[in-house]
Design a protein around this motif. Structure first.
Motif, PDB file in Angstrom:
ATOM      1  N   ASP A   2       0.796  -1.227   0.000  1.00  0.00           N
ATOM      2  CA  ASP A   2       0.000   0.000   0.000  1.00  0.00           C
ATOM      3  C   ASP A   2       0.835   1.287   0.000  1.00  0.00           C
ATOM      4  OD1 ASP A   2      -2.565  -1.371   0.179  1.00  0.00           O
ATOM      5  OD2 ASP A   2      -1.920  -1.933   2.190  1.00  0.00           O
ATOM      6  N   GLU A  32     -10.380  -1.769  -2.182  1.00  0.00           N
ATOM      7  CA  GLU A  32     -10.029  -1.943  -0.771  1.00  0.00           C
ATOM      8  C   GLU A  32     -10.869  -1.015   0.096  1.00  0.00           C
ATOM      9  OE1 GLU A  32      -5.289  -2.510  -0.842  1.00  0.00           O
ATOM     10  OE2 GLU A  32      -6.034  -0.868  -2.097  1.00  0.00           O
ATOM     11  N   GLU A  35      -7.769   2.377   4.401  1.00  0.00           N
ATOM     12  CA  GLU A  35      -6.684   1.798   5.185  1.00  0.00           C
ATOM     13  C   GLU A  35      -5.782   2.916   5.698  1.00  0.00           C
ATOM     14  OE1 GLU A  35      -6.081  -2.463   2.913  1.00  0.00           O
ATOM     15  OE2 GLU A  35      -5.182  -0.681   2.005  1.00  0.00           O
ATOM     16  N   GLU A  60      -4.204   8.138   6.290  1.00  0.00           N
ATOM     17  CA  GLU A  60      -5.343   7.345   5.822  1.00  0.00           C
ATOM     18  C   GLU A  60      -5.358   7.319   4.295  1.00  0.00           C
ATOM     19  OE1 GLU A  60      -9.544   7.426   7.738  1.00  0.00           O
ATOM     20  OE2 GLU A  60      -9.652   8.770   6.000  1.00  0.00           O
TER      21      GLU A  60
END
Length: 207
Positions: A2, A32, A35, A60
């Motif tokens: 990520d 997704e 995250e 974030e």
């Protein structure tokens, strides 16, 4: 997966008020949830006359991929009455056809049956069920019962539907409608009631 990890020193010159660093966020085609990861400041030999506060921040990442596409694997099924069940699958369609993990979170859809000229209980077992998908799953399945009897019938069909069941708006549900055709494997015999008849020549009664 990520973001690119970073461990670096922020060097302040005399009178500097700010130092910044760029952290690389990785782009992919996987749908997704939101995250996050964290950055921290450490003293690294900093003079005790300098207070370090705050030392921790959260970053974030909001996914801009999607929508994810989930639907019936087939929209038309043909099955023999004597097989007992027919397997119906919902699948995740990968945007480029090759993603190992098209949707990176768990979700579920609902599957329902409804009558056509095939009638529940008499011809098949009615179902309302949840099809669960775990993280990165691409297929969920259910077996629909087909009723076997000894009655000769025309080919009949009933229908299955996928419903959102609280599904996230980032997931598109298509195709949602399927038809299951049942081909009867029974046989019927038609023939003369008797193979020998005896009648008097002058009788008016026909055979």
């Amino acid at each position: 997966m990520d973001y690119d990890p970073l461990d670096t020193t922020l060097q302040f010159a005399e009178c500097d008020r700010m130092r910044c660093v760029n952290i690389t966020i990785n782009e992919d085609e996987t749908l997704e949830n939101i995250e996050s990861f964290f950055v921290t400041l450490e003293r690294n030999g900093l003079d005790s006359s300098i207070t370090l506060n705050p030392t921790r921040a959260e970053i974030e990442i909001r996914d801009d991929d999607g929508p994810g596409v989930v639907g019936l694997e087939q929209t038309f099924y043909t099955t023999s009455e004597g097989v007992g069940t027919v397997e119906v699958c919902a699948v995740v369609y990968s945007p480029n056809g090759s993603l190992a993990c098209p949707i990176d979170f768990a979700f579920s859809v609902e599957l329902q049956t409804r009558d056509g000229d095939a009638v529940s209980t008499m011809d098949y077992g009615s179902i309302t069920t949840t099809l669960p998908f775990g993280r990165c799953d691409t297929r969920s399945r259910v077996n629909v019962p087909i009723t076997d009897d000894e009655v000769l019938e025309d080919t009949e069909s009933f229908f299955v539907s996928l419903l959102r069941n609280g599904l996230k708006s980032t997931i598109t549900l298509v195709p949602t409608q399927g038809e299951i055709e049942i081909i009867d494997n029974d046989v019927a015999v038609i023939g003369l009631e008797r193979t020998v008849y005896s009648i008097q020549e002058g009788s008016a009664r026909g055979v």
